[in-house]
Design a protein around this motif. Structure first.
Motif, short mmCIF file in Angstrom:
data_model
loop_
_atom_site.label_atom_id
_atom_site.label_comp_id
_atom_site.label_asym_id
_atom_site.label_seq_id
_atom_site.Cartn_x
_atom_site.Cartn_y
_atom_site.Cartn_z
N ALA A 1 0.84 -1.19 0.00
CA ALA A 1 0.00 0.00 0.00
C ALA A 1 0.88 1.23 0.00
CB ALA A 1 -0.92 -0.01 1.22
N ASP A 2 0.24 2.39 -0.24
CA ASP A 2 0.94 3.68 -0.21
C ASP A 2 0.79 4.38 1.13
OD1 ASP A 2 1.82 3.62 -2.95
OD2 ASP A 2 -0.26 4.01 -3.51
N GLU A 3 -0.30 4.07 1.85
CA GLU A 3 -0.57 4.75 3.11
C GLU A 3 -0.58 3.74 4.25
OE1 GLU A 3 -4.16 6.97 2.86
OE2 GLU A 3 -3.49 8.22 1.18
N ALA A 4 -0.08 4.18 5.40
CA ALA A 4 0.00 3.32 6.58
C ALA A 4 -1.35 3.23 7.28
CB ALA A 4 1.06 3.84 7.54
N GLU A 5 -1.56 2.14 8.00
CA GLU A 5 -2.76 1.94 8.79
C GLU A 5 -2.40 1.91 10.28
OE1 GLU A 5 -5.43 -1.25 7.37
OE2 GLU A 5 -3.94 -1.59 5.80
N ASN A 6 -3.38 2.23 11.10
CA ASN A 6 -3.20 2.09 12.55
C ASN A 6 -3.59 0.66 12.93
OD1 ASN A 6 -2.43 4.80 12.99
ND2 ASN A 6 -4.58 5.45 12.99
N LEU A 7 -2.61 -0.12 13.37
CA LEU A 7 -2.83 -1.53 13.65
C LEU A 7 -2.51 -1.82 15.12
CD1 LEU A 7 -1.15 -3.09 10.48
CD2 LEU A 7 -3.55 -2.47 10.81
N PHE B 1 5.42 -0.46 -0.52
CA PHE B 1 4.83 -1.21 0.58
C PHE B 1 5.18 -0.53 1.89
CE2 PHE B 1 8.95 -3.23 -0.28
CZ PHE B 1 9.54 -3.28 0.98
N ILE B 2 4.41 -0.88 2.93
CA ILE B 2 4.66 -0.39 4.27
C ILE B 2 5.19 -1.55 5.10
CG2 ILE B 2 3.72 0.90 6.22
CD1 ILE B 2 3.28 2.28 3.52
N HIS B 3 6.30 -1.32 5.78
CA HIS B 3 6.92 -2.36 6.60
C HIS B 3 6.60 -2.09 8.06
CE1 HIS B 3 9.72 -5.49 7.77
NE2 HIS B 3 10.33 -4.64 8.59
N TYR B 4 5.97 -3.09 8.72
CA TYR B 4 5.62 -2.99 10.12
C TYR B 4 6.50 -3.96 10.92
CZ TYR B 4 1.29 -0.84 8.35
OH TYR B 4 0.37 -0.03 7.71
N HIS B 5 6.99 -3.50 12.06
CA HIS B 5 7.72 -4.42 12.94
C HIS B 5 7.50 -4.03 14.38
CE1 HIS B 5 11.21 -1.55 13.40
NE2 HIS B 5 10.75 -1.14 12.24
#
Length: 421
Positions: free
Chosen positions: A62-68, A111-115
């Motif tokens: 995606a281009d925009e991040a989400e609140n997860l 992409f958005i990378h979450y860690h």
């Protein structure tokens, strides 16, 4: 539908609970890994009371991040949610926000990378057993789930890899015999007063496979130790060394990649056509036993600069099987035998084919065959014999999980984890 699933996972009683698995419920969620902090390429097993933490990583195309947010839950030995509340299995909060969000750069596909480190700082587990972490978005949809283990150290596990006790197919099968004995350190907080077969359940897993996982049968005592040996449940077909390819470099094909093309703003990598190895002699080759490792040769930051590639895997075959299905099985497909891993037969190419969107790196896998012929019902079959072949010499990794539950216990305890190869 997804909201209904979340309600089932978090609100239902233990009775009738669905089994938890490593899953992603959105197609844009990719490259999910959960590892003990500082340890790659191993199952996420923590030791109770050691303050160890895990690193959860995943990408969203995606281009925009989400609140997860993440939420941790406890499961029984069969991977069903049990009746424990968060205060029963940990000190601190069982949920929290995903705090580390980064954007990819220099990649064709954004992409958005979450860690996120799990559990949170100043939080620790107080109960051993099977656990699952869910990732949920703002409206309550579950994006993914990943399983992990928290183990005690109260018992000692001795294991031996041998040829089958029954003398049958000794060139194709492997037997894992297990002995469970109490720890010699009686001041251990997880010390078990008495090991009894009715309180223990022993699970044996070959590599990361789910299709041939076994509960072992109790076979007798050796002094005060419990023996699990010389039973059919101890015997596995050896299979073969894992196939693998390396797509770390998109400028020049690497191991088992024969061609790389770019068009339409996307990259395509063609894996060397697979072959039927069932009639070939065994050749020892070290691989990741079904694992994967993100890697990129010409960039500095592999997490944010490794691109996504359409990887094409093919298995030439003159005619398709009418009673069998072929699957690409390994960490790249979450070890599942379903639509995400099933190869399709294309008459135009006279081959089974599978196309997977993967992050640059190193991947290993097997071609597993599932037989739909019901005439063989009740007869043990090898899922690897048709395409991989079975060999005693194959360096499989076996993991032994020892669960303990007494009549007064409210949940299963995981009192030992042991790996052998």
């Amino acid at each position: 539908m997804i909201l209904f699933f979340v309600a089932v996972c978090f609100g239902c009683s233990v009775w009738g609970q669905p089994r938890v698995s490593d899953s992603a419920w959105r197609s844009d969620v990719k490259t999910v890994t959960l590892t003990r902090s500082g340890v790659e390429l191993e199952a996420p097993v923590l030791t109770l009371g050691k303050g160890e933490r895990m690193l959860l990583q995943f990408d969203i195309l995606a281009d925009e991040a989400e609140n997860l947010r993440y939420t941790i839950a406890h499961c029984d030995a069969d991977w069903r949610r049990d009746e424990l509340e968060p205060y029963d299995f940990m000190n601190g909060f069982e949920s929290g926000e995903i705090e580390n969000i980064e954007f990819s750069f220099t990649t064709l596909r954004p992409f958005i990378h979450y860690h996120q480190m799990i559990p949170a700082k100043y939080t620790d587990f107080t109960h051993s057993g099977n656990y699952v972490v869910y990732i949920v978005n703002e409206i309550g949809d579950t994006l993914l789930s990943r399983r992990f283990w928290v183990s005690e150290t109260g018992v000692k596990v001795e294991a031996e890899l041998a040829r089958p006790y029954d003398g049958m197919d000794i060139t194709k099968r492997q037997e894992v015999d297990v002995l469970i004995k109490n720890s010699e350190t009686r001041d251990n907080n997880s010390f078990i007063q008495q090991l009894r077969p009715e309180y223990e359940r022993i699970l044996l897993q070959q590599n990361g496979r789910e299709d041939n996982i076994r509960w072992l049968e109790f076979s007798g005592y050796d002094g005060a130790a419990l023996c699990y040996r010389f039973r059919q449940s101890n015997i596995f077909y050896g299979g073969n060394t894992f196939r693998y390819f390396d797509c770390s470099n998109l400028r020049s094909p690497m191991y088992n990649i024969v061609r790389i093309e770019e068009y339409g703003g996307e990259v395509f990598a063609m894996v060397r056509p697979e072959e039927n190895r069932s009639k070939k002699h065994y050749l020892n080759d070290k691989t990741l036993n079904g694992g994967m490792k993100v890697n990129v040769w010409d960039r500095q930051n592999k997490a944010l600069q490794a691109d996504y590639v359409w990887v094409n895997i093919s298995l030439p075959m003159a005619q398709p099987w009418l009673d069998k299905s072929v699957y690409v099985v390994g960490q790249l497909t979450d070890w599942k035998l379903d639509s995400t891993s099933r190869m399709d037969y294309v008459p135009e190419y006279k081959a089974y084919v599978k196309r997977l969107l993967l992050k640059q790196g190193y991947y290993s896998y097997l071609l597993i065959v599932k037989n739909h012929d019901l005439r063989n019902n009740g007869i043990e079959q090898s899922a690897t014999e048709w395409l991989e072949g079975d060999h005693w010499e194959t360096p499989n990794q076996y993991t032994i999980f020892v669960y303990h539950r007494e009549p007064s216990d409210r949940a299963d305890r995981l009192i030992a984890v042991r790996r052998i190869q």
